[in-house]
Design a protein around this motif. Sequence first.
Motif, PDB file in Angstrom:
ATOM      1  N   ARG A   1       0.833  -1.204   0.000  1.00 32.18           N
ATOM      2  CA  ARG A   1       0.000   0.000   0.000  1.00 32.18           C
ATOM      3  C   ARG A   1       0.868   1.254   0.000  1.00 32.18           C
ATOM      4  O   ARG A   1       0.608   2.215  -0.750  1.00 32.18           O
ATOM      5  N   GLU A   2       1.890   1.262   0.849  1.00 29.40           N
ATOM      6  CA  GLU A   2       2.780   2.422   0.880  1.00 29.40           C
ATOM      7  C   GLU A   2       3.538   2.577  -0.434  1.00 29.40           C
ATOM      8  O   GLU A   2       3.771   3.691  -0.901  1.00 29.40           O
ATOM      9  N   ARG A   3       3.894   1.459  -1.013  1.00 26.07           N
ATOM     10  CA  ARG A   3       4.629   1.501  -2.282  1.00 26.07           C
ATOM     11  C   ARG A   3       3.771   2.146  -3.376  1.00 26.07           C
ATOM     12  O   ARG A   3       4.242   3.005  -4.135  1.00 26.07           O
ATOM     13  N   LEU A   4       2.505   1.749  -3.455  1.00 30.93           N
ATOM     14  CA  LEU A   4       1.640   2.324  -4.470  1.00 30.93           C
ATOM     15  C   LEU A   4       1.313   3.784  -4.171  1.00 30.93           C
ATOM     16  O   LEU A   4       1.231   4.617  -5.081  1.00 30.93           O
ATOM     17  N   ALA A   5       1.125   4.101  -2.896  1.00 29.65           N
ATOM     18  CA  ALA A   5       0.846   5.487  -2.535  1.00 29.65           C
ATOM     19  C   ALA A   5       1.992   6.408  -2.953  1.00 29.65           C
ATOM     20  O   ALA A   5       1.765   7.578  -3.306  1.00 29.65           O
ATOM     21  N   SER A   6       3.209   5.881  -2.947  1.00 29.40           N
ATOM     22  CA  SER A   6       4.368   6.696  -3.325  1.00 29.40           C
ATOM     23  C   SER A   6       4.370   7.029  -4.818  1.00 29.40           C
ATOM     24  O   SER A   6       5.094   7.935  -5.248  1.00 29.40           O
ATOM     25  N   TRP A   7       3.591   6.307  -5.614  1.00 30.27           N
ATOM     26  CA  TRP A   7       3.507   6.606  -7.037  1.00 30.27           C
ATOM     27  C   TRP A   7       2.704   7.874  -7.312  1.00 30.27           C
ATOM     28  O   TRP A   7       2.881   8.510  -8.349  1.00 30.27           O
ATOM     29  N   VAL A   8       1.792   8.218  -6.429  1.00 29.38           N
ATOM     30  CA  VAL A   8       0.825   9.279  -6.709  1.00 29.38           C
ATOM     31  C   VAL A   8       1.543  10.627  -6.807  1.00 29.38           C
ATOM     32  O   VAL A   8       2.244  11.031  -5.878  1.00 29.38           O
ATOM     33  N   PRO A   9       1.371  11.346  -7.913  1.00 25.70           N
ATOM     34  CA  PRO A   9       2.077  12.626  -8.083  1.00 25.70           C
ATOM     35  C   PRO A   9       1.471  13.717  -7.210  1.00 25.70           C
ATOM     36  O   PRO A   9       0.298  13.659  -6.834  1.00 25.70           O
ATOM     37  N   PRO A  10       2.274  14.739  -6.857  1.00 33.13           N
ATOM     38  CA  PRO A  10       1.766  15.845  -6.038  1.00 33.13           C
ATOM     39  C   PRO A  10       0.573  16.529  -6.714  1.00 33.13           C
ATOM     40  O   PRO A  10       0.504  16.616  -7.942  1.00 33.13           O
ATOM     41  N   GLY A  11      -0.355  17.011  -5.883  1.00 32.51           N
ATOM     42  CA  GLY A  11      -1.517  17.722  -6.401  1.00 32.51           C
ATOM     43  C   GLY A  11      -2.628  16.840  -6.898  1.00 32.51           C
ATOM     44  O   GLY A  11      -3.629  17.338  -7.429  1.00 32.51           O
ATOM     45  N   CYS A  12      -2.470  15.514  -6.728  1.00 31.90           N
ATOM     46  CA  CYS A  12      -3.495  14.580  -7.192  1.00 31.90           C
ATOM     47  C   CYS A  12      -4.061  13.777  -6.023  1.00 31.90           C
ATOM     48  O   CYS A  12      -3.314  13.262  -5.188  1.00 31.90           O
ATOM     49  N   ASP A  13      -5.389  13.662  -5.988  1.00 30.44           N
ATOM     50  CA  ASP A  13      -6.030  12.687  -5.122  1.00 30.44           C
ATOM     51  C   ASP A  13      -5.996  11.342  -5.843  1.00 30.44           C
ATOM     52  O   ASP A  13      -5.922  11.282  -7.080  1.00 30.44           O
TER      53      ASP A  13
END
Length: 524
Positions: free
Chosen positions: A305-317
């Motif tokens: 879960r943390e690994r995938l969350a780290s993919w999310v670019p800034p400014g995006c939900d």
Amino acid sequence: MSTHQPSFRLPTADPERTARLREALSAASFTADGLLDLLGSSAYAALARGETVPALRASRGGRGPLETLVRLFLLQRPVAYERAAAALQAEDCLADGWLVREGDEVRASVDVRPYGGPEGQDWWIVSDLGCAVGGAGGIGGPGGARGREDRSRLVLGVGGASTTLAGLTVPAPVGRVLDLGTGSGIQALYAGRHATRVTATDRNPRALAIARLTLALSGAPEPDLREGSLFEPVRDETYDLIVSNPPFVISPRSPEGSELVYREGGMSGDDLCRTLVQEAAGHLADGGWCQLLANWQHVEGEDWRERLASWVPPGCDAWIVQREVQDVTQYAELWLRDAGEHLAGPEAYAARYDAWLDEFGARKTTAVGFGWITLRKSGADRPSVTVEEWPHPVEQPLGGEVMAHFDRQDFLRTHDDAALLATHFMLADEVVQEQVGPPGAEDPEHVVLRQHRGMRRATKVDTVEAGFAGVCDGTLSAGRILDAIAQLLGEDPVVLRDRTPRSIRLLVEQGFLLPVGDDGIEAP
């Protein structure tokens, strides 16, 4: 008779002749409903799994136009020229390359498969012969033809992954849509229903040609098709919606020239999906959406879960849902079968299997997940990132539920506990309460709220939470409801107001409770 299918050139899509072909298909009831009526539910379902024998038996003996088209385009059998001419404009189809003549018979050069659109539209999906149906099963496996020339460039038709993504796509009207990795063009068809302009890309030029045929035969506007990988073809352009069913399979590098472009993106591990997610923000307009299917690695010593969350670019939900997970041996076997490696002989198969396990071992991959990723470019200072595992049945289409999820995140982000208690709520439609305990017991062991729509979630609640949800009809604020419950139970209302907002937030986040605006309408 040999079962080998010759390799034909792709048809062209002359507008007038293609329109006449579409009219002929429709007149013959060569549609999703027409096939169901002709074949029956059992043979129709088997055909969707890639099994043709029941359909052959069900259509045996019939010589009408529908049976002829089924034999030509679905079962890919030759028919007499005269029979084809009675079902459609055979000379038009020969001129454009939909049919190829062999003596007194004709064959189809491509698979043409009826598809029922979301509002009763009749569409026809074009793909390479033998590649129309997804059927490898498991985590997004598309299946594929075996023993065909230039297998690396084959274009598949509609499978389970394609329909899953279509059902997830937000239904709001938008200006510009990007279908990244269009394949046979099904996502571009869906997008055209609610977009002003659709751009479709693919690194396989054969896929672009087939997507053009799908869109033309289905009566869609002339597409904007561009060749290239990932965001290369669109460079600095931005979109209101990006959809992608990318080549997400995690596999070792294939020998030169043998990479299967419909499933392999040419990057190591899950780098392609990660790159797509991270670069999407730069191509989204404010408030824009990116929705894709993906595979991801479960890496030893890391929380997935943390690994995938780290993919999310800034400014995006983001909302990331893992639907399935397989250990590396199951995953390797699935995709080795998909590529036909099991037909190469025991030694060759074992060597290739070993290469897959070597790749996973080198990357410390213990399992592979499959699921959905949705981004929304909110520009929020505190983006909402939800990563969850949900292997349970859901109700498609889920596009409306996707939008509602992010609306609820907006609400929760802008309402502190005091604002939450001042809000009026309504219980969502089709939520039921279940009480679990021994028969005859005075009090249940626990109470469950269960949704019968959308994600079909279920959550345990205590007596206060169940009572609160049960009286939420938009009339009273959350705080006043809690005060009444406190009086009924003999509890301190201040204590109840202090400890309950956390539970209310969870019920709102999961869609059990809906905030109501001042005008009595459910707030967006």
